[in-house]
Enzyme design. Structure first.
Site, mmCIF file in Angstrom:
data_model
loop_
_atom_site.group_PDB
_atom_site.id
_atom_site.type_symbol
_atom_site.label_atom_id
_atom_site.label_comp_id
_atom_site.label_asym_id
_atom_site.label_seq_id
_atom_site.Cartn_x
_atom_site.Cartn_y
_atom_site.Cartn_z
ATOM 1 C CD GLU A 178 -1.789 2.224 1.989
ATOM 2 O OE1 GLU A 178 -1.555 3.301 1.383
ATOM 3 O OE2 GLU A 178 -1.801 2.121 3.212
ATOM 4 C CB CYS A 214 -2.001 6.357 2.943
ATOM 5 S SG CYS A 214 -0.713 5.625 3.946
#
Length: 543
Positions: free
Chosen positions: A293, A327
């Site tokens: 990720e 994020c």
């Protein structure tokens, strides 16, 4: 020996404590913060059964109070990476052969220790080491990490129950083995829960792990490692080391027993890792699992029907909680011209109402960014925007690193939808807004989709259901986690499995069974009760 089929039902999400005035949890957390600050700890690496100390020490200081010393960690080198791999491989057979109920019990006990005895310590080390306020720490290092442990036990038990059908005269079964070799977990600074989940999700599946956290997350990482050991995790199953990235990659990515990497970090680093692994394929016993990720340039697009207060709240929280160092943080916003002035007015007022300072003062909504390198990078974007005719700063822009790495939340209006801060990941408290003609919604959706290479999170805010449906369809590939009338942050384990595609990663959805499949290798076993004793099939016979 299996004595029964054991059931691990779907757990409930861990309740989020409020830390309201006069609450017991607030009293305990404040006392814990005071205790942690009164100590200077010595943090070893954990390799096999040993606590490893070296001649190279790094300092641990709060980003918001850089004069204060929390402790030291012992930095490793190539030798320690190799030792961690050796310790992992030595533990592999006994760990893989341990019964599922005993493996599961370790992680469920760790979750209980986190929820009770060590909750304030996990939150406290996260607050001080990563400059998170009490609420941001609570939803991360307590609740989300507890949820990862409990839900993954449930998800894995469900996977183990999935078995093939059997025809007459035979029995078919599926066995879910760990990968052959060791798994490398590389974890970021911004979420203690990610730091805990990446190594434990692989270990729960029977794998052995080498874990390298970001240096700026070591303070909370070592706390979690101590909890795992108290919960009964055998020596060598997870080995916690503190080395730089190139040193780690040189040893791990050339090792024949490298079986996979579980990564959260930058897109550039992940791309380099993938390239290196590809070049080294001939050295490996099996094809490594590559799970990552990575970056994000997360969007909020408001429709002309949007409720102004919903838009403003989604942006103030989504862009600036934990200083935008998520994020998933809202980094670019598209506001229709019909509500732009009202949104602007309320956003400015909201930012001006924020209090910024240390985490010990619970009235501070904003704390410091993680380190000087990050501070300097974010400041450069802001300084350039101040001088650029294509940009206008609505509010914020002050940066000061005398006491800590403080950057005032900043909102930039981009006159050009392709202005640099609309496109590049900044990873700080900077939101860029583009005002589009209110009747050009569909055209703006195309702009949202094409502006960034990332596809992690995004949100549509609208009261018009047709607009919601249009955005949902047009932006299908622009975000792995898509939100309707909400901020694009705050995914909850079991509720919104997390991950994105494109340049944002492999979209293997942490917080769901999908991620766990990546750390398992299935073996099909067929047992025939009455095996044939003649090769001839009936079709070969004639009348």
């Amino acid at each position: 020996m299996n004595l029964g089929y054991f059931n691990y039902p779907m757990p409930a999400n861990e309740p989020v404590l409020s830390y309201a005035p006069g609450s017991k949890e607030k009293e305990i957390l404040k006392a814990t913060l005071e205790k942690l600050k009164s100590e200077v700890i010595d943090v070893p690496m954990y390799i096999g059964s040993k606590e490893v100390r070296t001649n190279t020490k790094g300092e641990i200081r709060p980003p918001h109070e850089i004069k204060h010393l929390l402790g030291y960690y012992h930095e490793g080198n190539e030798k320690h990476v190799q030792q961690a791999i050796d310790a992992a491989l030595a533990a592999k057979e006994s760990w893989a052969n341990m019964s599922w109920e005993n493996r599961a019990a370790i992680f469920l006990k760790a979750a209980d220790l986190l929820a009770t005895k060590y909750r304030a310590y996990m939150n406290g080390t996260t607050m001080l080491g990563q400059s998170k306020n009490a609420y941001q720490a609570e939803i991360d290092s307590a609740c989300e990490l507890i949820d990862f442990l409990r839900f993954n036990v449930h998800f894995l038990s469900e996977i183990y129950r999935q078995q093939p059908i059997s025809g007459p005269g035979m029995h078919n079964r599926m066995e879910y083995r760990p990968l052959e070799g060791f798994v490398l977990a590389i974890t970021p600074f911004n979420f203690t829960a990610i730091g805990g989940n990446l190594p434990t999700s692989a270990a729960m599946c029977g794998n052995v792990v080498v874990w390298k956290p970001a240096h700026t997350q070591i303070y909370s990482a070592q706390m979690f490692m101590r909890i795992l050991k108290e919960a009964g995790l055998p020596d060598g199953v997870i080995n916690l080391i503190y080395v730089d990235g190139p040193t780690l990659g040189k040893v791990c990515f050339s090792h024949p027993d490298f079986a996979g990497v579980h990564f959260t970090g930058s897109t550039g680093v992940f791309n380099y890792m993938w390239e290196t692994i590809g070049k080294n394929m001939s050295a490996y016993k099996s094809y490594p699992r590559i799970v990552g990720e990575t970056g994000g340039k997360d969007f909020v697009i408001a429709h002309k029907s949007a409720d102004v207060d919903v838009v403003v709240t989604a942006l103030l929280r989504g862009a600036f909680e934990f200083q935008g160092q998520k994020c998933s943080a809202a980094s670019r916003a598209y506001i229709p011209s019909n509500i732009a002035e009202e949104v602007k007015k309320k956003l400015i007022a909201g930012v001006k109402s924020f209090k910024m300072g240390t985490v010990e003062d619970f009235t501070n909504f904003i704390n410091a960014v993680i380190d000087e390198k990050s501070f300097d990078k974010i400041k450069a974007y802001i300084d350039n925007a101040k001088k650029d005719k294509k940009a206008e700063i609505w509010v914020g822009g002050k940066c000061d690193k005398k006491e800590g790495y403080f950057i005032q939340p900043t909102i930039i209006e981009a006159k050009d939808p392709n202005y640099v801060t609309m496109c590049e990941e900044i990873f700080g408290p900077v939101l860029t807004v583009y005002i589009y003609p209110a009747n050009s919604f569909e055209k703006t959706l195309e702009l949202v989709d094409k502006t960034s290479p990332y596809a992690l999170t995004g949100a549509i805010i609208a009261q018009d259901k047709a607009a919601v449906e249009l955005a949902t369809n047009k932006l299908r590939n622009a975000a792995g986690n898509f939100y309707i009338n909400d901020k694009p942050t705050g995914a909850v384990v079991g509720q919104q499995p997390f991950g994105g595609a494109r340049a944002s990663g492999t979209n293997d959805k942490a917080g769901s069974a999908l991620n766990l499949y990546r750390w398992l290798s299935a073996r099909t076993i067929k047992e025939t009760y009455n095996p044939p004793v003649d090769y001839r099939y009936p079709f070969l016979l004639e009348e």
